[in-house]
Design a protein around this motif. Structure first.
Motif, short mmCIF file in Angstrom:
data_model
loop_
_atom_site.label_atom_id
_atom_site.label_comp_id
_atom_site.label_asym_id
_atom_site.label_seq_id
_atom_site.Cartn_x
_atom_site.Cartn_y
_atom_site.Cartn_z
N SER A 65 -34.74 -20.73 -36.06
CA SER A 65 -35.86 -21.23 -36.58
C SER A 65 -36.25 -20.89 -38.11
CB SER A 65 -37.14 -21.24 -35.73
OG SER A 65 -37.18 -19.65 -35.55
N SER A 66 -35.62 -19.71 -38.53
CA SER A 66 -35.67 -19.28 -40.01
C SER A 66 -34.52 -19.85 -40.71
CB SER A 66 -36.15 -17.95 -39.97
OG SER A 66 -34.90 -17.15 -39.51
N TYR A 67 -33.68 -20.46 -40.37
CA TYR A 67 -32.44 -20.92 -41.05
C TYR A 67 -31.67 -19.84 -41.50
CZ TYR A 67 -34.65 -25.43 -40.83
OH TYR A 67 -35.04 -26.68 -40.52
N ALA A 68 -31.63 -18.67 -40.76
CA ALA A 68 -30.81 -17.28 -41.10
C ALA A 68 -29.40 -17.49 -40.15
CB ALA A 68 -31.68 -16.18 -40.54
N ILE A 69 -28.62 -18.21 -40.97
CA ILE A 69 -27.08 -18.49 -40.60
C ILE A 69 -26.37 -17.39 -41.41
CG2 ILE A 69 -25.24 -19.65 -40.67
CD1 ILE A 69 -27.63 -20.74 -38.79
N ARG A 70 -25.66 -16.60 -40.53
CA ARG A 70 -24.93 -15.35 -40.93
C ARG A 70 -23.45 -15.91 -41.74
NH1 ARG A 70 -25.43 -10.55 -38.76
NH2 ARG A 70 -23.97 -10.16 -40.51
N SER A 71 -22.70 -16.89 -41.13
CA SER A 71 -21.62 -17.22 -41.51
C SER A 71 -21.28 -18.60 -41.17
CB SER A 71 -20.51 -16.32 -40.96
OG SER A 71 -20.28 -16.60 -39.82
N TRP A 72 -20.02 -19.35 -41.46
CA TRP A 72 -19.64 -20.39 -41.30
C TRP A 72 -19.22 -20.79 -39.86
CZ3 TRP A 72 -14.47 -22.12 -44.04
CH2 TRP A 72 -13.50 -21.30 -43.77
N ASP A 73 -19.00 -19.59 -39.17
CA ASP A 73 -18.26 -19.78 -37.63
C ASP A 73 -19.36 -20.41 -36.58
OD1 ASP A 73 -16.13 -17.90 -38.21
OD2 ASP A 73 -17.65 -16.34 -38.43
N LEU A 74 -20.49 -20.33 -36.72
CA LEU A 74 -21.21 -21.23 -35.78
C LEU A 74 -20.84 -22.67 -36.11
CD1 LEU A 74 -23.22 -21.59 -33.66
CD2 LEU A 74 -25.11 -21.54 -35.14
N GLY A 75 -20.91 -23.05 -37.26
CA GLY A 75 -20.61 -24.37 -37.55
C GLY A 75 -19.17 -24.85 -37.43
N ILE A 76 -18.25 -23.86 -37.25
CA ILE A 76 -16.97 -24.11 -36.96
C ILE A 76 -16.77 -24.39 -35.46
CG2 ILE A 76 -14.56 -23.05 -36.51
CD1 ILE A 76 -15.02 -21.93 -39.47
N PHE A 77 -17.41 -23.59 -34.49
CA PHE A 77 -17.39 -23.57 -33.24
C PHE A 77 -18.33 -24.73 -32.59
CE2 PHE A 77 -15.84 -19.21 -33.70
CZ PHE A 77 -14.58 -19.36 -33.10
N THR A 78 -19.20 -25.23 -33.54
CA THR A 78 -19.86 -26.26 -33.08
C THR A 78 -18.96 -27.64 -33.10
OG1 THR A 78 -22.04 -25.36 -33.83
CG2 THR A 78 -21.90 -27.65 -33.21
N GLN A 79 -18.26 -27.76 -34.40
CA GLN A 79 -17.43 -28.63 -34.46
C GLN A 79 -16.24 -28.97 -33.41
OE1 GLN A 79 -15.76 -28.64 -38.53
NE2 GLN A 79 -17.47 -30.12 -39.14
N LEU A 80 -15.97 -27.65 -32.79
CA LEU A 80 -14.94 -27.72 -31.88
C LEU A 80 -15.49 -28.12 -30.57
CD1 LEU A 80 -12.54 -24.74 -30.69
CD2 LEU A 80 -14.54 -25.10 -29.45
#
Length: 482
Positions: A65-80
């Motif tokens: 909710s605070s848009y605190a994204i650590r890296s690109w990994d969450l995006g990668i695994f979401t695409q998977l």
């Protein structure tokens, strides 16, 4: 009244105890009381697991909710997960145009994310799934500890494990494939300590489908099982683990990777170790090793199960990448079930601590150590959530996301990547990509930024294209291909 007297009673005599226990309306008939006694260790274990899940998910929600994204990994695994949800190969454009993620790491077990994502199509779903898997491991480990050590020591061990710095760092790092490895290790080692060899074998065997390096962990686990069981099944498990490690790294991954090789082979720098053996005494490596022992008050050293941590520590410490050496990120999560099961093994064996009072004090010490360390790692951020999870830029983020219509291709940096992947085909701005329909960048850290910076930079990356600014503020800019 004894059983003998009941069986020898005159015909027509009714035992009042038997009547009360067989009466349908009685609150606790004998079979239910026995069931309660049989399952009683599971009750506090489930409560601990539920509490851990709430804690982990609260942390994840504050991050999200605070848009605190650590890296690109969450995006990668979401695409998977998105591709698996639609019965497609995991082609992850964030890693590169047409990049098959099965060529990056060997994790076919992640196909299980597909059905869940199909029902709840959000990157946040993956965080909840990981938290649930970690919480499951808390239940398994706590149940084991309570059964073998008693309720209070077992609960203390469960608290220590739930708050352990390895799990906290993994929750903070957001979703990674090791989410599945943590409960599998807990289930396998729990079954091993209870001498349920078949279950231990099956749960351990599945680890090779989570990540390729875990095949080496299965190798050591199998050897430990063979030593304890004195049966060949453990040796076959060891062969299974090393076999899948070789097959995945030498055949499967190279066949699917664009470079036609295992992408991470270059990170194992054995030459540097031979030329400088003292590199293993690097302060970060020593600190990580010390904290692995300290989190169990040193008890893990009294169990051979601790040997299972060696493969993971080996590939991390042999790498030149410094972020593998420390306690942040997700790399130590798979070590937590190992050292805590080792501690339970040590406490349960009277040769280690021959006093119930000492065992209780040791378990309490483990809980207190975990509580003390938690303030120095990710969960310490909860002490001041307003400061560590600020929402001051939420409006700007929402406006930038709203400027990108659904279903388009977007090139972006890491900041809002995980919030775009659900409705768009997303590329990372650092790769060589085809010209996207939209570009979204975070300009807040730059100085002297013009209102058309995103458009101009996009045009320089993709000669012959023209982009126009459709959204710009002090934090984000969005440009559209004209």
């Amino acid at each position: 009244m004894s059983t003998a007297k009941i069986s020898g009673a005159p015909t027509g005599m009714v035992d009042p105890t038997a009547t009360r226990e067989s009466t349908p309306g009685h609150r606790f008939p004998r079979n239910l009381r026995n069931l309660w006694k049989l399952r009683s260790p599971l009750v506090p274990a489930v409560l601990l697991g539920a509490s851990a899940f709430i804690l982990y998910t609260l942390f994840s929600w504050l991050q999200w909710s605070s848009y605190a994204i650590r890296s690109w990994d969450l995006g990668i695994f979401t695409q998977l997960a998105k591709d698996y949800a639609h019965f497609q190969a995991p082609i992850v454009s964030i890693k590169g145009d047409g990049y098959n993620l099965l060529g990056d790491h060997f994790h076919p077990l992640l196909v299980l994310l597909g059905p869940v994502y199909r029902v709840f199509p959000s990157a946040f779903t993956l965080l909840v799934v990981q938290n649930a898997l970690f919480a499951l491991s808390v239940v398994v480990l706590s149940n084991l500890a309570i059964k073998h050590l008693g309720r209070i020591p077992g609960v203390c061990l469960g608290i220590g494990y739930a708050l352990s710095w390895g799990l906290a760092s993994a929750v903070d790092a957001q979703f990674h494939e090791i989410a599945f490895a943590v409960p599998l290790l807990a289930l396998s080692l729990s079954a091993l300590l209870e001498e349920k060899w078949r279950k231990a074998w099956i749960w351990a065997a599945l680890l090779v489908f989570v990540k390729e390096d875990l095949g080496l962990s299965v190798l050591v686990l199998g050897l430990v099982m063979a030593h304890r069981s004195r049966k060949p099944a453990g040796l076959w498990l060891a062969v299974w683990g090393v076999g899948w490690f070789l097959l995945s790294t030498a055949v499967i991954l190279p066949s699917m990777n664009p470079s036609e090789s295992w992408a991470y082979s270059s990170q194992l720098n054995l030459g540097a170790l031979f030329s400088d053996p003292l590199s293993l005494l690097n302060s970060e490596k020593v600190a990580t090793t010390f904290l692995l022992v300290a989190i169990t008050a040193g008890l893990c050293l009294f169990s051979p199960l601790t040997l299972i941590v060696i493969p993971t520590l080996a590939w991390r410490f042999l790498s030149d990448l410094e972020y593998y050496w420390g306690q942040e990120w997700q790399y130590s999560a798979v070590l937590m079930p190992v050292v805590f099961c080792a501690a339970i093994d040590a406490l349960a064996r009277r040769k280690v601590l021959d006093s119930a009072k000492l065992r209780l004090l040791s378990a309490v010490a483990i809980a207190l150590i975990a509580l003390a360390l938690s303030s120095h790692y990710a969960f310490g951020k909860l002490n001041d959530a307003g400061k560590n999870f600020p929402t001051t830029h939420n409006v700007e983020a929402a406006n930038a996301l709203a400027a990108v219509p659904a279903g388009v291709t977007v090139e972006t940096d890491i900041t809002l990547m995980s919030y775009l992947v659900d409705r768009h085909n997303v590329y990372w701005i650092g790769n060589k990509n085809p010209a996207p329909q939209y570009v979204l960048i975070d300009v807040s850290s730059r100085s002297g930024v013009a209102s058309n910076t995103a458009a101009m930079e996009a045009q320089s990356r993709f000669p012959g294209t023209h982009y126009v600014t459709v959204h710009a503020d002090a934090r984000f800019q969005v440009a559209k291909r004209d």
